[in-house]
Design a protein around this motif. Sequence first.
Motif, PDB file in Angstrom:
ATOM      1  N   ALA A  86       0.920  -1.180   0.047  1.00 10.56           N
ATOM      2  CA  ALA A  86       0.042  -0.097   0.189  1.00 10.56           C
ATOM      3  C   ALA A  86       0.909   1.282   0.019  1.00 10.56           C
ATOM      4  O   ALA A  86       0.422   2.114  -0.646  1.00 10.56           O
ATOM      5  N   ILE A  87       1.743   1.305   0.696  1.00 10.23           N
ATOM      6  CA  ILE A  87       2.689   2.273   0.958  1.00 10.23           C
ATOM      7  C   ILE A  87       3.514   2.781  -0.571  1.00 10.23           C
ATOM      8  O   ILE A  87       3.767   3.611  -1.031  1.00 10.23           O
ATOM      9  N   LEU A  88       4.133   1.645  -0.991  1.00 13.10           N
ATOM     10  CA  LEU A  88       4.903   1.770  -2.215  1.00 13.10           C
ATOM     11  C   LEU A  88       3.880   2.300  -3.373  1.00 13.10           C
ATOM     12  O   LEU A  88       4.207   2.937  -4.347  1.00 13.10           O
ATOM     13  N   SER A  89       2.616   1.732  -2.994  1.00 13.34           N
ATOM     14  CA  SER A  89       1.364   2.243  -4.327  1.00 13.34           C
ATOM     15  C   SER A  89       1.215   3.734  -4.177  1.00 13.34           C
ATOM     16  O   SER A  89       1.094   4.324  -5.138  1.00 13.34           O
ATOM     17  N   ILE A  90       1.211   4.294  -2.886  1.00 13.94           N
ATOM     18  CA  ILE A  90       0.887   5.840  -2.590  1.00 13.94           C
ATOM     19  C   ILE A  90       2.230   6.352  -3.376  1.00 13.94           C
ATOM     20  O   ILE A  90       1.926   7.267  -4.139  1.00 13.94           O
ATOM     21  N   GLY A  91       3.465   6.036  -3.194  1.00 10.88           N
ATOM     22  CA  GLY A  91       4.720   6.441  -3.702  1.00 10.88           C
ATOM     23  C   GLY A  91       4.559   6.560  -5.127  1.00 10.88           C
ATOM     24  O   GLY A  91       4.978   7.457  -5.950  1.00 10.88           O
ATOM     25  N   GLU A  92       3.975   5.534  -5.913  1.00 10.54           N
ATOM     26  CA  GLU A  92       4.044   5.312  -7.190  1.00 10.54           C
ATOM     27  C   GLU A  92       3.186   6.287  -7.779  1.00 10.54           C
ATOM     28  O   GLU A  92       3.358   7.120  -8.804  1.00 10.54           O
ATOM     29  N   VAL A  93       1.855   6.337  -7.263  1.00  8.75           N
ATOM     30  CA  VAL A  93       0.674   7.497  -7.594  1.00  8.75           C
ATOM     31  C   VAL A  93       1.622   8.895  -7.532  1.00  8.75           C
ATOM     32  O   VAL A  93       1.652   9.680  -8.363  1.00  8.75           O
ATOM     33  N   MET A  94       2.120   9.150  -6.239  1.00  6.60           N
ATOM     34  CA  MET A  94       2.926  10.323  -6.209  1.00  6.60           C
ATOM     35  C   MET A  94       3.928  10.576  -7.257  1.00  6.60           C
ATOM     36  O   MET A  94       4.068  11.856  -7.929  1.00  6.60           O
ATOM     37  N   ALA A  95       4.693   9.782  -7.588  1.00  3.92           N
ATOM     38  CA  ALA A  95       5.802   9.903  -8.690  1.00  3.92           C
ATOM     39  C   ALA A  95       4.808  10.103  -9.962  1.00  3.92           C
ATOM     40  O   ALA A  95       5.289  11.145 -10.769  1.00  3.92           O
ATOM     41  N   ASP A  96       3.952   9.289 -10.264  1.00  2.65           N
ATOM     42  CA  ASP A  96       3.268   9.492 -11.458  1.00  2.65           C
ATOM     43  C   ASP A  96       2.772  10.791 -11.819  1.00  2.65           C
ATOM     44  O   ASP A  96       2.423  11.503 -12.862  1.00  2.65           O
ATOM     45  N   THR A  97       2.375  11.545 -10.565  1.00  3.91           N
ATOM     46  CA  THR A  97       1.663  12.861 -10.566  1.00  3.91           C
ATOM     47  C   THR A  97       2.668  14.131 -10.628  1.00  3.91           C
ATOM     48  O   THR A  97       2.403  15.263 -10.394  1.00  3.91           O
ATOM     49  N   GLY A  98       4.086  13.687 -10.410  1.00  6.27           N
ATOM     50  CA  GLY A  98       5.209  14.532 -10.494  1.00  6.27           C
ATOM     51  C   GLY A  98       5.552  14.933  -9.128  1.00  6.27           C
ATOM     52  O   GLY A  98       6.504  15.861  -9.020  1.00  6.27           O
ATOM     53  N   ASP A  99       5.109  14.388  -8.207  1.00  2.60           N
ATOM     54  CA  ASP A  99       5.555  14.728  -6.643  1.00  2.60           C
ATOM     55  C   ASP A  99       6.622  14.045  -6.174  1.00  2.60           C
ATOM     56  O   ASP A  99       6.482  13.007  -5.412  1.00  2.60           O
ATOM     57  N   HIS A 100       7.683  14.003  -6.838  1.00  2.00           N
ATOM     58  CA  HIS A 100       8.792  13.035  -6.466  1.00  2.00           C
ATOM     59  C   HIS A 100       9.365  12.983  -5.095  1.00  2.00           C
ATOM     60  O   HIS A 100       9.697  11.987  -4.519  1.00  2.00           O
ATOM     61  N   ALA A 101       9.290  14.261  -4.500  1.00  4.02           N
ATOM     62  CA  ALA A 101       9.787  14.422  -3.127  1.00  4.02           C
ATOM     63  C   ALA A 101       8.905  13.725  -2.103  1.00  4.02           C
ATOM     64  O   ALA A 101       9.592  12.840  -1.379  1.00  4.02           O
ATOM     65  N   GLN A 102       7.598  13.645  -2.257  1.00  7.72           N
ATOM     66  CA  GLN A 102       6.674  12.867  -1.597  1.00  7.72           C
ATOM     67  C   GLN A 102       6.976  11.405  -1.917  1.00  7.72           C
ATOM     68  O   GLN A 102       6.702  10.656  -0.967  1.00  7.72           O
TER      69      GLN A 102
END
Length: 186
Positions: A86-102
């Motif tokens: 679940a945590i990595l999935s949140i990270g992937e969505v953040m990366a996909d939407t351009g929020d790489h720091a988060q």
Amino acid sequence: SGMAASTGNLGIAYYASGLFPQALECFRRAYSLYEAAGRRQGTAVIMINIGNVLSSTGDHDQAIDYYHRALDVCEEEGDRSSAATAILSIGEVMADTGDHAQALVYHRRALSIFEELGDKDGVAMMYGNIVRCLLALERDEEAEVLLEQQSTMPMLRPNLQARHLDNRAILAERRGDLDAAHDLLT
């Protein structure tokens, strides 16, 4: 709960085939079956799958909501492996939407769980995700250190190997070594 698992597996097949509405319908049905059976861990895994469908269809906010709901259940049930997913999935969505720091924060959090669990595949995957975020943030030196560490890890899944080579090629290109970048990608 056998019917819930079968329905969830059918949803995974639909998802893998790009049939997102059918996948979502199966996952929602499986969720109801798990919920009726009192199987909270099953509902958490299904919520992750629903999040994956929503993310794939561009509904990132709803996907993150499902991932967070799944994470809450995983933590309550002590399911560290599904919590990491679940945590990595949140990270992937953040990366996909351009929020790489988060995304980096979430990927590092998932990495620590995968390390704690001894999940080598999960560790290698998180290294690749973290490197990709570092490259997006132009933190090339940190990315290079992690890439070197990742080179020593078993990467049995072809997508992990491909991401590793792609990340190395990006670094080579940034250093101006286009021949090395080309060799990595061919």
